[in-house]
Motif scaffolding. Structure first.
Motif, PDB file in Angstrom:
ATOM      1  N   ASN A   1       0.872  -1.178   0.000  1.00 23.39           N
ATOM      2  CA  ASN A   1       0.000   0.000   0.000  1.00 23.39           C
ATOM      3  C   ASN A   1       0.907   1.225   0.000  1.00 23.39           C
ATOM      4  O   ASN A   1       1.574   1.512   1.002  1.00 23.39           O
ATOM      5  CB  ASN A   1      -0.897  -0.023   1.240  1.00 23.39           C
ATOM      6  CG  ASN A   1      -1.845   1.164   1.302  1.00 23.39           C
ATOM      7  OD1 ASN A   1      -1.549   2.254   0.810  1.00 23.39           O
ATOM      8  ND2 ASN A   1      -2.993   0.979   1.939  1.00 23.39           N
ATOM      9  N   ASN A   2       0.926   1.954  -1.101  1.00 24.03           N
ATOM     10  CA  ASN A   2       1.858   3.068  -1.254  1.00 24.03           C
ATOM     11  C   ASN A   2       1.422   4.313  -0.507  1.00 24.03           C
ATOM     12  O   ASN A   2       2.055   5.355  -0.614  1.00 24.03           O
ATOM     13  CB  ASN A   2       2.030   3.388  -2.747  1.00 24.03           C
ATOM     14  CG  ASN A   2       3.201   4.315  -3.016  1.00 24.03           C
ATOM     15  OD1 ASN A   2       4.319   4.063  -2.580  1.00 24.03           O
ATOM     16  ND2 ASN A   2       2.949   5.412  -3.728  1.00 24.03           N
ATOM     17  N   ARG A   3       0.369   4.205   0.275  1.00 26.30           N
ATOM     18  CA  ARG A   3      -0.078   5.315   1.120  1.00 26.30           C
ATOM     19  C   ARG A   3       0.327   5.118   2.572  1.00 26.30           C
ATOM     20  O   ARG A   3       0.380   6.087   3.328  1.00 26.30           O
ATOM     21  CB  ARG A   3      -1.597   5.435   1.055  1.00 26.30           C
ATOM     22  CG  ARG A   3      -2.153   5.587  -0.357  1.00 26.30           C
ATOM     23  CD  ARG A   3      -3.634   5.347  -0.346  1.00 26.30           C
ATOM     24  NE  ARG A   3      -4.251   5.666  -1.623  1.00 26.30           N
ATOM     25  CZ  ARG A   3      -5.556   5.728  -1.823  1.00 26.30           C
ATOM     26  NH1 ARG A   3      -6.380   5.491  -0.813  1.00 26.30           N
ATOM     27  NH2 ARG A   3      -6.051   6.021  -3.005  1.00 26.30           N
ATOM     28  N   ASN A   4       0.584   3.880   2.961  1.00 24.34           N
ATOM     29  CA  ASN A   4       0.811   3.602   4.374  1.00 24.34           C
ATOM     30  C   ASN A   4       2.109   2.844   4.642  1.00 24.34           C
ATOM     31  O   ASN A   4       2.516   2.737   5.791  1.00 24.34           O
ATOM     32  CB  ASN A   4      -0.362   2.790   4.952  1.00 24.34           C
ATOM     33  CG  ASN A   4      -0.238   2.568   6.443  1.00 24.34           C
ATOM     34  OD1 ASN A   4      -0.089   3.506   7.218  1.00 24.34           O
ATOM     35  ND2 ASN A   4      -0.276   1.316   6.861  1.00 24.34           N
ATOM     36  N   ILE A   5       2.759   2.339   3.600  1.00 21.57           N
ATOM     37  CA  ILE A   5       3.984   1.569   3.788  1.00 21.57           C
ATOM     38  C   ILE A   5       5.148   2.312   3.150  1.00 21.57           C
ATOM     39  O   ILE A   5       5.129   2.599   1.949  1.00 21.57           O
ATOM     40  CB  ILE A   5       3.878   0.159   3.178  1.00 21.57           C
ATOM     41  CG1 ILE A   5       2.683  -0.594   3.764  1.00 21.57           C
ATOM     42  CG2 ILE A   5       5.165  -0.621   3.416  1.00 21.57           C
ATOM     43  CD1 ILE A   5       2.760  -0.839   5.255  1.00 21.57           C
ATOM     44  N   MET A   6       6.149   2.650   3.933  1.00 20.16           N
ATOM     45  CA  MET A   6       7.395   3.175   3.384  1.00 20.16           C
ATOM     46  C   MET A   6       8.329   1.997   3.119  1.00 20.16           C
ATOM     47  O   MET A   6       8.323   1.002   3.850  1.00 20.16           O
ATOM     48  CB  MET A   6       8.054   4.167   4.340  1.00 20.16           C
ATOM     49  CG  MET A   6       7.253   5.443   4.552  1.00 20.16           C
ATOM     50  SD  MET A   6       8.275   6.860   5.072  1.00 20.16           S
ATOM     51  CE  MET A   6       8.971   6.237   6.607  1.00 20.16           C
ATOM     52  N   HIS A   7       9.124   2.120   2.055  1.00 25.45           N
ATOM     53  CA  HIS A   7      10.033   1.028   1.723  1.00 25.45           C
ATOM     54  C   HIS A   7      11.438   1.552   1.476  1.00 25.45           C
ATOM     55  O   HIS A   7      11.649   2.725   1.146  1.00 25.45           O
ATOM     56  CB  HIS A   7       9.528   0.227   0.515  1.00 25.45           C
ATOM     57  CG  HIS A   7       9.387   1.032  -0.742  1.00 25.45           C
ATOM     58  ND1 HIS A   7       8.314   1.862  -0.995  1.00 25.45           N
ATOM     59  CD2 HIS A   7      10.178   1.134  -1.847  1.00 25.45           C
ATOM     60  CE1 HIS A   7       8.441   2.426  -2.180  1.00 25.45           C
ATOM     61  NE2 HIS A   7       9.569   2.009  -2.714  1.00 25.45           N
ATOM     62  N   ALA A   8      12.381   0.662   1.655  1.00 22.13           N
ATOM     63  CA  ALA A   8      13.800   0.937   1.446  1.00 22.13           C
ATOM     64  C   ALA A   8      14.433  -0.388   1.061  1.00 22.13           C
ATOM     65  O   ALA A   8      13.737  -1.368   0.789  1.00 22.13           O
ATOM     66  CB  ALA A   8      14.431   1.508   2.716  1.00 22.13           C
ATOM     67  N   ARG A   9      15.748  -0.429   0.998  1.00 24.50           N
ATOM     68  CA  ARG A   9      16.415  -1.717   0.800  1.00 24.50           C
ATOM     69  C   ARG A   9      17.766  -1.668   1.482  1.00 24.50           C
ATOM     70  O   ARG A   9      18.349  -0.598   1.679  1.00 24.50           O
ATOM     71  CB  ARG A   9      16.575  -2.065  -0.686  1.00 24.50           C
ATOM     72  CG  ARG A   9      17.598  -1.247  -1.435  1.00 24.50           C
ATOM     73  CD  ARG A   9      17.931  -1.825  -2.818  1.00 24.50           C
ATOM     74  NE  ARG A   9      18.853  -0.929  -3.518  1.00 24.50           N
ATOM     75  CZ  ARG A   9      18.565  -0.256  -4.623  1.00 24.50           C
ATOM     76  NH1 ARG A   9      17.391  -0.382  -5.181  1.00 24.50           N
ATOM     77  NH2 ARG A   9      19.480   0.535  -5.170  1.00 24.50           N
ATOM     78  N   THR A  10      18.274  -2.842   1.832  1.00 24.91           N
ATOM     79  CA  THR A  10      19.590  -2.940   2.460  1.00 24.91           C
ATOM     80  C   THR A  10      20.668  -2.979   1.373  1.00 24.91           C
ATOM     81  O   THR A  10      20.397  -3.252   0.203  1.00 24.91           O
ATOM     82  CB  THR A  10      19.681  -4.193   3.329  1.00 24.91           C
ATOM     83  OG1 THR A  10      19.549  -5.367   2.510  1.00 24.91           O
ATOM     84  CG2 THR A  10      18.569  -4.210   4.385  1.00 24.91           C
ATOM     85  N   ASP A  11      21.897  -2.700   1.783  1.00 26.21           N
ATOM     86  CA  ASP A  11      23.023  -2.748   0.856  1.00 26.21           C
ATOM     87  C   ASP A  11      23.200  -4.181   0.346  1.00 26.21           C
ATOM     88  O   ASP A  11      22.749  -5.145   0.989  1.00 26.21           O
ATOM     89  CB  ASP A  11      24.284  -2.262   1.560  1.00 26.21           C
ATOM     90  CG  ASP A  11      25.371  -1.837   0.588  1.00 26.21           C
ATOM     91  OD1 ASP A  11      25.142  -1.898  -0.642  1.00 26.21           O
ATOM     92  OD2 ASP A  11      26.459  -1.445   1.059  1.00 26.21           O
ATOM     93  N   TYR A  12      23.876  -4.305  -0.798  1.00 23.39           N
ATOM     94  CA  TYR A  12      24.039  -5.649  -1.359  1.00 23.39           C
ATOM     95  C   TYR A  12      25.282  -5.745  -2.222  1.00 23.39           C
ATOM     96  O   TYR A  12      25.848  -4.746  -2.657  1.00 23.39           O
ATOM     97  CB  TYR A  12      22.800  -6.056  -2.173  1.00 23.39           C
ATOM     98  CG  TYR A  12      22.499  -5.175  -3.368  1.00 23.39           C
ATOM     99  CD1 TYR A  12      22.957  -5.497  -4.642  1.00 23.39           C
ATOM    100  CD2 TYR A  12      21.716  -4.025  -3.238  1.00 23.39           C
ATOM    101  CE1 TYR A  12      22.672  -4.715  -5.743  1.00 23.39           C
ATOM    102  CE2 TYR A  12      21.416  -3.239  -4.329  1.00 23.39           C
ATOM    103  CZ  TYR A  12      21.894  -3.588  -5.583  1.00 23.39           C
ATOM    104  OH  TYR A  12      21.605  -2.803  -6.670  1.00 23.39           O
ATOM    105  N   GLU A  13      25.695  -6.997  -2.434  1.00 24.52           N
ATOM    106  CA  GLU A  13      26.816  -7.301  -3.317  1.00 24.52           C
ATOM    107  C   GLU A  13      26.266  -7.783  -4.641  1.00 24.52           C
ATOM    108  O   GLU A  13      25.376  -8.642  -4.681  1.00 24.52           O
ATOM    109  CB  GLU A  13      27.695  -8.387  -2.694  1.00 24.52           C
ATOM    110  CG  GLU A  13      28.883  -8.791  -3.541  1.00 24.52           C
ATOM    111  CD  GLU A  13      29.617  -9.994  -2.986  1.00 24.52           C
ATOM    112  OE1 GLU A  13      30.643 -10.391  -3.599  1.00 24.52           O
ATOM    113  OE2 GLU A  13      29.161 -10.544  -1.966  1.00 24.52           O
TER     114      GLU A  13
END
Length: 387
Positions: free
Chosen positions: A277-289
């Motif tokens: 739900n793009n109104r209530n959930i913020m998203h990110a991501r962790t670093d990666y190889e």
């Protein structure tokens, strides 16, 4: 500024997404999707609809999952689809086919792509956006143009690269109890500005005329929008200067989102599909190889979906409009988003740069600014250098 509560205000430290947010494909569903893929044939993305990708049995399940996105946890992870049986282009059609049973795809940038590739090409293409660069990401919401943001995993990273999500409702309720003064700043919001090329092909002005609220409430639901890129562009290109309390409010929201109490990590398996739900959930991501060869790098597909049956955002919270994304769509080329074509173009460009010794330095933009104050400091240094 009232407490939200309910299933939307979850904390990552208190939920198990494998039991509370996951739908596992059954053999019957896989067979139905396979039949829909055969019916769909070689259609281009705009031609994939609920009619051309029919799901007579699973359609009801998709509607139930859409309700969960609106009034439940706001997160659905679909797992167990046999990725190894299908080509990347077939997976793309399957992904869009499932997506159109939730909403209608909208263009994601001035290029007009309805299906985005989230892959690091920062050593190949100049001045890429965050989704086309490597490393981790800060927490954000993907603008006001879509109601559901989604990712499908085509290829995992060598290591890392988890999807990190957080409930904006949970952060809201915590700040209401601990820092209502900063929450009030978020309700007032920030000025937003489009990326340079997006602005050239939009129909609305590049800089918002008023502040866009990060949070507002409608009918008991929290409506959130926080495109940190748009906030940074407003400072660095639009001449906006954030006050100390505005910087503190933005930084506090990010600090809370990064805390283990609130965030939840999802480690993607190939074939996984995540809907948020793009109104209530913020998203990110962790670093990666990642792999040095672009064709073997971490590769996700992305959809922005509008759900016309959902309650609409209040007009004062809309910055990127339907008219803007419709205008972007005019730049789309047929079949341009399909992974085989996209990767062939990127591979050819990578080989050309290697021959010419012009490979770029890979970017990890999320590590550039620890605080929103850095946006202004970088702008001021640039202005001073320019005299």
């Amino acid at each position: 500024m009232t407490r939200i509560g309910g299933p939307a205000a979850w904390k990552g430290s208190e939920v198990d997404y494998r039991t509370e947010m996951m739908h596992r494909f059954t053999d019957g569903e896989v067979a139905e999707i396979d039949a829909a893929l055969k019916a769909c044939g070689e259609r281009d993305i705009p031609e994939i609809t609920t009619e051309t990708f029919p799901l007579p049995g699973m359609g009801a399940t998709m509607l139930r999952l859409r309700d969960e996105l609106l009034d439940g946890r706001g997160v659905v992870l679909m797992r167990g689809f046999p990725r190894e049986r299908y080509s990347a282009d077939e997976m793309a059609r399957i992904y869009v086919g499932l997506g159109v049973h939730l909403g209608r795809p909208v263009a994601q940038s001035w290029f007009g792509q309805l299906l985005g590739s989230v892959i690091d090409v920062s050593d190949i293409v100049e001045k890429v956006r965050g989704y086309a660069a490597g490393g981790g990401q800060h927490f954000h919401i993907d603008t006001s143009a879509c109601d559901i943001v989604s990712l499908m995993c085509l290829r995992r990273a060598l290591s890392g690269g988890a999807s990190r999500i957080v409930s904006l409702s949970a952060l809201h309720d915590h700040m209401l109890a601990t820092r209502p003064d900063l929450l009030e700043v978020l309700y007032r919001g920030f000025y937003n500005q489009h990326h340079e090329m997006d602005a050239r092909h939009a129909v609305t002005p590049p800089l918002s005329a008023e502040r866009i609220p990060v949070m507002t409430q409608t009918a008991g639901r929290l409506m959130g929008v926080l495109d940190s890129g748009n906030l940074r562009y407003a400072v660095q290109q639009g001449g906006v200067t954030l006050s100390d309390v505005e910087i503190e409010a933005y930084d506090e929201l990010q600090r809370l989102a990064r805390s283990e109490e609130f965030f939840l990590d999802m480690n993607f398996e190939e074939g996984d599909i995540q809907f948020l739900n793009n109104r209530n959930i913020m998203h990110a991501r962790t670093d990666y190889e990642d792999d040095p060869e672009v064709a073997r790098r971490r590769h996700l597909l992305r959809l922005w979906l509008r759900v016309d049956s959902w309650p609409q955002r209040p007009p004062h919270q809309v910055f990127l409009t339907d008219a803007d994304t419709a205008n972007w769509l005019k730049n789309r080329r047929p079949f341009m988003e399909f992974p085989s074509r996209y990767l062939a173009e990127m591979t050819a460009l990578q080989e050309k740069r290697r021959r010419e010794n012009t490979l770029l330095r890979p970017e990890k933009p999320s590590g550039t600014f620890v605080s929103a104050r850095g946006w202004q400091e970088a702008r001021d240094r640039q202005m001073a250098a320019a005299g």
